[in-house]
Scaffold this active site. Structure first.
Site, mmCIF file in Angstrom:
data_model
loop_
_atom_site.group_PDB
_atom_site.id
_atom_site.type_symbol
_atom_site.label_atom_id
_atom_site.label_comp_id
_atom_site.label_asym_id
_atom_site.label_seq_id
_atom_site.Cartn_x
_atom_site.Cartn_y
_atom_site.Cartn_z
ATOM 1 C CG ASP A 34 -10.190 10.249 4.529
ATOM 2 O OD1 ASP A 34 -10.536 10.392 3.273
ATOM 3 O OD2 ASP A 34 -11.012 9.576 5.443
ATOM 4 C CE LYS A 116 -6.872 8.582 -3.312
ATOM 5 N NZ LYS A 116 -7.924 8.685 -2.158
HETATM 6 S S1 IVH Z 1 -7.210 4.594 -9.125
HETATM 7 C C1 IVH Z 1 -6.010 0.461 -9.091
HETATM 8 N N1 IVH Z 1 -7.726 7.354 -9.535
HETATM 9 O O1 IVH Z 1 -9.142 6.559 -4.284
HETATM 10 C C2 IVH Z 1 -6.093 1.820 -9.201
HETATM 11 N N2 IVH Z 1 -8.753 6.226 -7.670
HETATM 12 O O2 IVH Z 1 -7.009 5.056 -2.439
HETATM 13 C C3 IVH Z 1 -7.493 2.148 -8.227
HETATM 14 N N3 IVH Z 1 -9.954 7.832 -6.068
HETATM 15 O O3 IVH Z 1 -10.911 3.607 -4.138
HETATM 16 C C4 IVH Z 1 -7.851 3.555 -8.067
HETATM 17 N N4 IVH Z 1 -9.647 9.505 -7.605
HETATM 18 O O4 IVH Z 1 -12.257 5.819 -4.655
HETATM 19 C C5 IVH Z 1 -8.014 6.051 -8.649
HETATM 20 N N5 IVH Z 1 -8.272 9.430 -10.217
HETATM 21 C C6 IVH Z 1 -8.312 8.481 -9.169
HETATM 22 C C7 IVH Z 1 -9.093 8.485 -8.111
HETATM 23 C C8 IVH Z 1 -9.230 7.375 -7.205
HETATM 24 C C9 IVH Z 1 -10.189 8.893 -6.444
HETATM 25 C C10 IVH Z 1 -10.162 7.084 -4.947
HETATM 26 C C11 IVH Z 1 -10.879 5.730 -5.322
HETATM 27 C C12 IVH Z 1 -10.117 4.653 -4.593
HETATM 28 C C13 IVH Z 1 -9.242 5.262 -3.720
HETATM 29 C C14 IVH Z 1 -7.781 4.508 -3.564
#
Ligand code: IVH
Length: 672
Positions: A34, A116
């Site tokens: 990534d 995350k």
């Molecule tokens: S929020 C509109 N929160 O990261 C907001 N994403 O780069 C959308 N992910 O596709 C995502 N932990 O797979 C959000 N605490 C978290 C997250 C998270 C992992 C991943 C998810 C998303 C990607 C975005």
């Protein structure tokens, strides 16, 4: 740069990103880590921002993902599943917060902060509280129907625990596999001769996109919710945190680490904490996410093309990077095992410069089709040795060379023999590499603890023929040491003193120091307790029979023990060690009547903060308890440390009571 240069660079970046996107999203076979993707993506974003005349609708920055495979049916998301903007440095967080404050006309903003998790995004739809549909993110607007597979994930409720809920509720979150379960899954894959997964994210992706839900059901997938999508006829709360807390009450798992933080300082403090905690977290994370807590503020800020303005992913240092494999060298281990090691173009991974990484064994190189000169993905996670995980075929140079595993030892030129999967040097202690390592092991902290006798000095002592076996250490003279470069009077005296003090040791440390194959600290302790005196081992007429039934030894180790002590050269070394004046403290045999521990069987899982596993075993055994490796109905207690694995679930199933570290420590201290 001329306009033409810029346009060419932009084209190159787009082509790369498209190729990587396809490999990652559609094939589930990531080609690059990534971090590399993020870096190229960022470069493209920056260029397009600086030179907007070059933006085109087919740029990877203008859409969310890649096309889904045909094999699952497609589902259109009611609300698109978006992505997050990435921040890499403190300044990015400062800028994000400043922009939001300016837009909202606020002095300070509260954020919901979360890890995350490095898994896969999923959207799960509940109608009148029943799970009716689950979909992958796909390209953000159309995903794949994985309902049947998601239904197999044990921590996702099929029915919500509350009656008074919105008619339609879509929750969004991450599907992942914990680090401990990933290792177990790969063990199983290996035992079944199936392909190994490169990392937990890959394992989760491979598991959720199985066409047969029965296979998915056997994989240890988990889910954590981080937000909501579509909601109809109902409302949850007006803040991010409370929304998640309400969902949690309805049975939906959320991150334990979810926290309310204030301003940039709060965000950065959270980041530092997670960075410190990273190794102990049960799952892999690639960053933390800050989301403005008030939903009305989120609404005001809205979205820009692919990501919300109210959230930021603050990336942690990558654990995987791409670099070039310059050559492959063969390392000879203490017991002769030959490990191919990659010499790499130095690369910074999570704050450390990595120049070498393990390639595991000859089969790994073959399976992964790794050639000298290739670009490879290198991974460094926690304390484990950096490893090569994959080759980046799309970057393969034309002049790569195949690697031939040698059929003689690169150090002593003895023939290489194969023992199960492992290739070994047949030279034994005639091989100087094996000699050096067995001496290093002998001197190491947990063995004889000879302070200052490290890799470099051992190498010199062996190369100059001053010592051949570990016993020779105790006959070294100051004049001999002084002949070595860099050995002044003080260091010579220090070493001699350290060697002298090491003579007073314990029986189990001594046994461990001998470096018998498969005999670690725990097994050494078991042997020491069983025999009590070294003479008993040396005079034992049938060591194989005598040791095979010792708790914690077993058939294979018993054979190694018998082989070791039946070998004349080893007996001579032991004799010489004893003559030099090595002596053992009596093995402690105090059996107290601490009623919590005495007569009870314990199983340990995870790591304890206050002591090593071996120390815990010693403490338990001192008080008359036993420690077993496997959980069964006969186990009285499971002691759970950090990063515990599946034993906890098993203990709950078997009804075995669980002790945490502080309870265990209290029990140890119970007055006798
Ligand atoms: S929020 C509109 N929160 O990261 C907001 N994403 O780069 C959308 N992910 O596709 C995502 N932990 O797979 C959000 N605490 C978290 C997250 C998270 C992992 C991943 C998810 C998303 C990607 C975005």
């Amino acid at each position: 740069m001329t306009d033409q240069d810029i346009s060419q660079r932009i084209d190159t970046l787009r082509t790369l990103l498209q190729r990587w996107n396809y490999a990652y999203h559609t094939l589930d076979k990531p080609d690059v880590p990534d971090s590399k993707y993020d870096q190229v993506f960022q470069e493209l974003l920056d260029l397009e921002q600086q030179f907007p005349q070059f933006i085109s609708s087919d740029s990877p920055t203008q859409r969310i993902g890649s096309v889904p495979l045909d094999s699952f049916s497609k589902i259109k998301h009611q609300l698109p599943m978006l992505s997050l903007n990435n921040g890499f440095e403190e300044q990015d967080v400062v800028d994000f917060d400043r922009r939001a404050r300016e837009k909202l006309k606020k002095n300070v903003i509260d954020y919901a902060a979360e890890p995350k998790i490095d898994g896969l995004a999923v959207s799960i739809r509940y109608e009148k509280g029943l799970l009716v549909q689950a979909a992958t993110r796909g390209d953000g607007s159309i995903g794949e129907d994985i309902t049947l597979n998601v239904r197999t994930i044990k921590n996702i409720p099929l029915r919500l625990l509350e009656k008074n809920i919105p008619d339609i509720l879509e929750i969004r979150g991450e599907i992942f596999i914990t680090k401990a379960n990933f290792l177990k899954l790969n063990d199983t894959q290996q035992a079944n001769q199936e392909k190994l997964f490169a990392n937990p994210r890959n394992a989760a992706a491979g598991s959720i996109r199985q066409l047969d839900p029965n296979i998915t059901a056997q994989r240890p997938l988990e889910f954590i919710c981080y937000g909501v999508g579509d909601i109809q006829n109902g409302q949850l709360s007006d803040t991010q945190i409370e929304t998640l807390e309400i969902l949690n009450k309805w049975g939906i798992p959320i991150a334990k680490e979810l926290a309310l933080v204030t301003g940039v300082e709060g965000c950065l403090q959270y980041y530092t904490e997670m960075l410190k905690k990273r190794q102990q977290l049960p799952f892999e994370i690639d960053g933390v996410v800050y989301k403005i807590n008030h939903l009305s503020d989120q609404k005001t800020l809205g979205f820009v093309s692919r990501a919300p303005r109210w959230a930021l992913a603050h990336k942690l240092p990558a654990q995987e990077k791409v670099t070039q494999l310059q050559t492959i060298e063969i390392q000879v281990g203490r017991t002769g095992a030959l490990t191919p090691v990659a010499r790499l173009t130095p690369v910074q991974i999570a704050g450390v410069t990595v120049t070498n990484a393990t390639l595991h064994n000859a089969d790994f190189i073959k399976e992964k089709d790794i050639k000298i000169g290739d670009f490879v993905t290198v991974r460094r996670a926690g304390d484990v040795i950096p490893e090569v995980v994959n080759v980046v075929l799309s970057m393969r140079p034309v002049n790569v060379k195949p690697f031939e595993f040698p059929n003689t030892c690169p150090i002593c030129h003895s023939p290489v023999v194969q023992k199960s999967k492992i290739l070994q040097c047949s030279g034994g202690l005639n091989c100087s590499a094996q000699r050096k390592q067995s001496i290093e092991h002998f001197a190491s902290k947990r063995a004889m603890n000879i302070d200052g006798l490290g890799e470099k000095l051992v190498e010199k002592l062996v190369d100059t023929n001053l010592i051949k076996t570990v016993a020779d250490l105790y006959y070294l003279k100051a004049e001999q040491l002084a002949t070595l470069d860099l050995m002044g009077e003080t260091s010579t005296n220090n070493i001699l003193h350290a060697i002298e003090t090491s003579k007073k040791t314990t029986f189990s440390r001594f046994l461990f120091a001998l470096g018998i194959v498969g005999i670690g600290e725990t097994a050494s302790l078991a042997l020491a307790k069983h025999f009590g005196h070294l003479e008993k081992i040396l005079l034992c007429p049938n060591l194989l029979e005598e040791t095979r039934y010792i708790f914690g030894i077993g058939e294979e180790r018993a054979a190694n023990i018998a082989n070791f002590f039946n070998h004349e050269a080893n007996r001579q070394v032991i004799q010489k060690l004893l003559e030099s004046g090595i002596s053992f403290e009596e093995q402690p045999t105090v059996i107290s009547n601490n009623s919590n521990i005495h007569g009870k069987v314990f199983v340990l899982t995870g790591t304890l903060d206050s002591m090593t596993r071996e120390q815990a075993i010693v403490e338990i055994e001192k008080l008359g308890g036993k420690v077993s490796n496997s959980l069964s109905k006969k186990t009285n207690y499971l002691i759970v440390g950090n990063d515990a694995g599946s034993k906890v679930v098993k203990a709950e199933k078997l009804g075995v009571p669980i002790l945490d570290e502080s309870q265990f420590l209290k029990w140890l201290e119970e007055p006798v």
